[in-house]
Design a protein around this motif. Structure first.
Motif, PDB file in Angstrom:
ATOM      1  N   GLU A  97      12.153   0.247  61.573  1.00 57.88           N
ATOM      2  CA  GLU A  97      11.152   0.219  60.505  1.00 57.88           C
ATOM      3  C   GLU A  97      11.581  -0.681  59.349  1.00 57.88           C
ATOM      4  O   GLU A  97      10.753  -1.339  58.731  1.00 57.88           O
ATOM      5  N   GLY A  98      12.881  -0.693  59.055  1.00 58.60           N
ATOM      6  CA  GLY A  98      13.364  -1.514  57.942  1.00 58.60           C
ATOM      7  C   GLY A  98      14.808  -1.908  58.143  1.00 58.60           C
ATOM      8  O   GLY A  98      15.696  -1.362  57.481  1.00 58.60           O
ATOM      9  N   LEU A 101      17.634  -1.858  55.554  1.00 58.25           N
ATOM     10  CA  LEU A 101      17.220  -0.931  54.503  1.00 58.25           C
ATOM     11  C   LEU A 101      17.285   0.500  55.020  1.00 58.25           C
ATOM     12  O   LEU A 101      17.977   1.356  54.461  1.00 58.25           O
TER      13      LEU A 101
END
Length: 362
Positions: A97-98, A101
């Motif tokens: 998803e990231g 991050l």
């Protein structure tokens, strides 16, 4: 099993191939440590160590079991840390998803001595080929089992009183919700009730329902509407804003086997083979779809055909299990090769780095 430890399957070898709900399980977590490198066996070792460390620190954990090797782990979720450590190796179908991050990637090959592996090159290639072939054969056997199951269902679908089945569904919705709604958006987590393994079907129903106050055991024949009721219940939970844990069937991921509503303290699950359970708590209640919605005498009228379907289904699943066993044996041999080539000090460094990331802002 401790109530501080939950046990689930995120992926499974199904009639539709390998299918995973790993991303659904990890939804909402702030940190995901993804172990890469496809170094057989090393990911499970690290996951187990990280999970055990979290338990020692007083955390609840959710173990994600491997459908490939009994006793191995594909991940561990630590809810209070909003974190998870998962095996991102093939074929687990992890979707980031990231990156950088939310996801941090740790390459397990950094702990492996490539020169020590070199002498096993041909054996590694052969083992991987055997794993792929055996796993494909297992999926084909389970696909045949599902086709037989669909034929078997046809008998009862033809003798199902849909109006009565819908009435049972209406009753279940009233039992679970009454007139209540929640002023929020529902969170739905999807996973498997159990999985096909080298030792046959496995599930963790007692563990997963340990903290609910009331359980409904839904029984019936194939095609009697059990999964349909569970799907209606999930849709209603979403409409009313109640969180739901949705457990899919390990043979057919398009079908549902259990729904738990944690906020309501309620669970309902398909309690027929291969995950057959009987009431064992005072509050347990059976919902029998055969008695409620199937034309009386159907079992007796089609006894011979049903017995044939049962025999063929058992033979197909037995073949699939044998193929998973063959694949597991290859994986165990492969893990020994990687273990022998592992620099334990480097592996310990990776473990320490992961622990540091998980504890960096606590």
């Amino acid at each position: 099993m401790s109530v501080n430890e939950r046990h689930i399957y995120a992926g499974g070898n199904t009639a539709r191939g390998y299918r995973s709900f790993l991303n659904a399980i990890l939804t909402g977590l702030d940190r995901r440590i993804v172990l890469t490198g496809d170094a057989e066996g090393l990911a499970s070792r690290l996951i187990e160590k990280i999970g055990e460390q979290a338990i020692r620190l007083g955390q609840r954990v959710e173990w994600i079991h491997s459908p490939f090797v009994n006793g191995a782990f594909d991940g561990v979720v630590i809810p209070e840390w909003s974190a998870a450590v998962v095996d991102g190796g093939y074929p687990r179908q992890f979707k980031p998803e990231g990156p950088g991050l939310i996801e941090t990637y740790v390459n397990l090959q950094d702990a492996v001595d490539k020169q020590k592996l070199a002498s096993h090159r041909e054996e590694i290639v052969t083992l991987l080929e055997r794993i792929e072939a055996s796993t494909l054969e297992a999926h084909q056997a389970f696909a045949e089992a599902l086709r037989i199951h669909d034929e078997w269902e046809g008998i009862f679908i033809a003798h199902l009183d849909r109006e009565k089945a819908n009435q049972v569904g209406d009753e279940v919705i009233r039992l679970f919700f009454g007139e209540d709604t929640a002023a929020k958006r529902a969170r739905v987590r999807r996973m498997y009730l159990g999985a096909a393994t080298s030792a046959g079907p496995k599930d963790f129903v007692p563990n997963l329902t340990a903290e609910v106050s009331k359980r409904y055991l839904i029984k019936g024949r194939p095609g009697s509407g059990k999964s349909t009721i569970l799907k209606r219940l999930v849709a209603e939970a979403q409409r009313r804003g109640f969180d739901a844990e949705v457990y899919h069937c390990g043979l057919d991921p398009n079908s549902l086997d259990m729904v738990v509503l944690p906020e309501r303290g309620l669970a309902i699950f398909d309690s027929t083979a291969p995950h057959e359970y009987f009431p064992e708590r005072d509050a347990d209640e059976v919902i029998d779809m055969y008695e409620r919605a199937i034309q009386p005498g159907t079992d007796e009228r089609y006894q011979s055909q049903i017995a044939t379907f049962q025999k063929r289904y058992k033979e197909a699943t037995k073949r699939g299990t044998a193929c998973l066993k063959a694949a597991e044996e290859c994986r165990i041999r492969l893990s020994l090769i990687y273990q022998e080539a592992t620099d334990e000090s480097k592996l310990a460094e990776l473990e320490a780095a992961i622990s540091s990331q998980l504890g960096s802002d606590r």
